[in-house]
Design an enzyme around this catalytic site. Structure first.
Site, PDB file in Angstrom:
ATOM      1  N   HIS A 292       0.829  -1.210   0.000  1.00  0.00           N
ATOM      2  CA  HIS A 292       0.000   0.000   0.000  1.00  0.00           C
ATOM      3  C   HIS A 292       0.867   1.265   0.000  1.00  0.00           C
ATOM      4  O   HIS A 292       0.503   2.273  -0.599  1.00  0.00           O
ATOM      5  CB  HIS A 292      -0.979  -0.018   1.176  1.00  0.00           C
ATOM      6  CG  HIS A 292      -1.839  -1.258   1.181  1.00  0.00           C
ATOM      7  ND1 HIS A 292      -2.431  -1.744   2.313  1.00  0.00           N
ATOM      8  CD2 HIS A 292      -2.180  -2.107   0.173  1.00  0.00           C
ATOM      9  CE1 HIS A 292      -3.112  -2.853   2.005  1.00  0.00           C
ATOM     10  NE2 HIS A 292      -2.964  -3.090   0.722  1.00  0.00           N
TER      11      HIS A 292
ATOM     12  N   HIS B 169      -9.727  -1.765  -4.376  1.00  0.00           N
ATOM     13  CA  HIS B 169      -8.531  -2.171  -3.631  1.00  0.00           C
ATOM     14  C   HIS B 169      -7.626  -3.065  -4.489  1.00  0.00           C
ATOM     15  O   HIS B 169      -6.396  -3.011  -4.367  1.00  0.00           O
ATOM     16  CB  HIS B 169      -8.877  -2.855  -2.310  1.00  0.00           C
ATOM     17  CG  HIS B 169      -7.647  -3.079  -1.490  1.00  0.00           C
ATOM     18  ND1 HIS B 169      -7.059  -2.080  -0.752  1.00  0.00           N
ATOM     19  CD2 HIS B 169      -6.820  -4.157  -1.389  1.00  0.00           C
ATOM     20  CE1 HIS B 169      -5.945  -2.535  -0.218  1.00  0.00           C
ATOM     21  NE2 HIS B 169      -5.776  -3.798  -0.576  1.00  0.00           N
TER      22      HIS B 169
ATOM     23  N   ASP C 242      -3.726  -2.556  -5.074  1.00  0.00           N
ATOM     24  CA  ASP C 242      -2.695  -3.589  -4.897  1.00  0.00           C
ATOM     25  C   ASP C 242      -1.866  -3.754  -6.172  1.00  0.00           C
ATOM     26  O   ASP C 242      -0.639  -3.889  -6.103  1.00  0.00           O
ATOM     27  CB  ASP C 242      -3.347  -4.940  -4.564  1.00  0.00           C
ATOM     28  CG  ASP C 242      -3.654  -5.088  -3.083  1.00  0.00           C
ATOM     29  OD1 ASP C 242      -3.089  -4.341  -2.262  1.00  0.00           O
ATOM     30  OD2 ASP C 242      -4.463  -5.975  -2.746  1.00  0.00           O
TER      31      ASP C 242
ATOM     32  N   HIS D  75      -1.229 -10.809  -5.926  1.00  0.00           N
ATOM     33  CA  HIS D  75       0.147 -10.317  -5.835  1.00  0.00           C
ATOM     34  C   HIS D  75       1.128 -11.140  -6.679  1.00  0.00           C
ATOM     35  O   HIS D  75       1.988 -10.590  -7.357  1.00  0.00           O
ATOM     36  CB  HIS D  75       0.620 -10.313  -4.381  1.00  0.00           C
ATOM     37  CG  HIS D  75      -0.125  -9.340  -3.528  1.00  0.00           C
ATOM     38  ND1 HIS D  75      -0.220  -7.998  -3.831  1.00  0.00           N
ATOM     39  CD2 HIS D  75      -0.817  -9.498  -2.377  1.00  0.00           C
ATOM     40  CE1 HIS D  75      -0.921  -7.389  -2.904  1.00  0.00           C
ATOM     41  NE2 HIS D  75      -1.300  -8.273  -2.000  1.00  0.00           N
TER      42      HIS D  75
HETATM   43 ZN    ZN Z   1      -3.852  -4.703  -0.361  1.00  0.00          ZN
END
Ligand code: ZN
Length: 287
Positions: free
Chosen positions: A86, A246, A250, A273
């Site tokens: 973040h 969000h 990310d 991710h």
């Molecule tokens: Zn996150």
């Protein structure tokens, strides 16, 4: 202090140091980060200052190691820093090219689970232009990652900008199918992306707690979607489609492991991710 736009496309750093403290998601203990000005061409450097200090050097995609709950950076010798995504998203969104990051301990504070406190910290430090042109990571040819239902695509884009179309589909009646798309310039990032908090399902929280993980996790730093179909946070959602926003946040943090602002067009279906990092490596390999 309001937003400040830089039109010259030069590298940007901070005017002064800023310190941010808060609870670490995994340890539940106090964690501290100091952001400091850097010289032109220095990029984003990372250092752990506890235990004698360890330099991670400039951020780069191969520092990242798969972790189900966050982006974990590993120096290759067992020293790690977790939950950087973040902070990196905020630096990307506000186009801060050069900054020295010092972390006192194994993790970056989770704060409210969004990038907003990092945007506020950067605003407190203020940004200044450096006498050096910005180096963008430009997507020059299409790159693709396919993985268990995830489809991530990067394409060249005429405009010098980051355009993201993101889609998620979660089996929860307050989430379901959500889509967000747009050019993520500074204003859009501040208003539409930075405030979006990380989210989780109640069942996952219980499983992680039983496994001794996320000791610092609470309704203060994540949106929790309950088994009863409700949002458990008393304040509710910040956006009806907060989860997909969000995911955009990310992805911006994961892409900023390039150490450069990214210029291209992205189509992200169910991003994560690990897949984001694989896509970034493919883009960089094609430079
Ligand atoms: Zn996150």
């Amino acid at each position: 202090m309001g937003p400040f736009y830089f039109m010259n496309d030069k590298q940007v750093t901070l005017k002064r140091d800023v310190v941010v403290t808060g609870i670490g998601l995994h340890s539940g203990k106090q964690a501290e980060v100091r952001l400091m000005p850097a010289l032109p061409g220095q990029g984003i450097t990372l250092r752990r200052v506890d235990g004698g200090g360890v330099n991670f050097g400039q951020i780069r995609p191969d520092l990242s190691h798969p972790s189900p709950l966050c982006t974990l950076l590993d120096d290759g010798h067992g020293m790690t820093i977790s939950t950087v995504e973040h902070l990196l998203a905020a630096l990307h969104g506000l186009k801060v090219d050069c900054v020295q990051i010092e972390v006192d301990g194994p993790e970056v504070p989770i704060l409210d689970g969004s990038a907003l406190p990092w945007v506020e910290a950067i605003d407190r430090a203020e940004r200044v232009e450096l006498e050096a042109p910005r180096h963008w990571l430009r997507v020059r040819e299409p790159a693709k990652v396919l993985e268990d239902g995830r489809v991530l695509l990067a394409e060249p884009h005429m405009r010098r900008a980051l355009r993201i179309a993101c889609m998620i589909d979660f089996p929860h009646r307050r989430i379901g199918r959500q889509e967000w798309k747009g050019v993520v310039d500074e204003e859009t990032f501040r208003k539409e992306i930075a405030p979006a908090r990380t989210f989780t399902l109640e069942a996952e929280v219980e499983a992680a707690r039983k496994a001794g993980l996320i000791k610092g996790g609470s309704l203060e730093n994540a949106v929790v979607f309950g088994a009863d179909g409700m949002v458990k946070n008393p304040e509710g959602l910040r956006f009806m489609d907060e989860p997909v926003r969000h995911k955009v946040l990310d992805a911006m943090g994961d892409l900023f492991l390039a150490g450069q602002c990214v210029w291209g067009r992205f189509h992200l279906t169910a991003p994560g991710h690990t897949a984001n990092n694989a896509l970034l490596r493919r883009i960089m390999a094609a430079q």
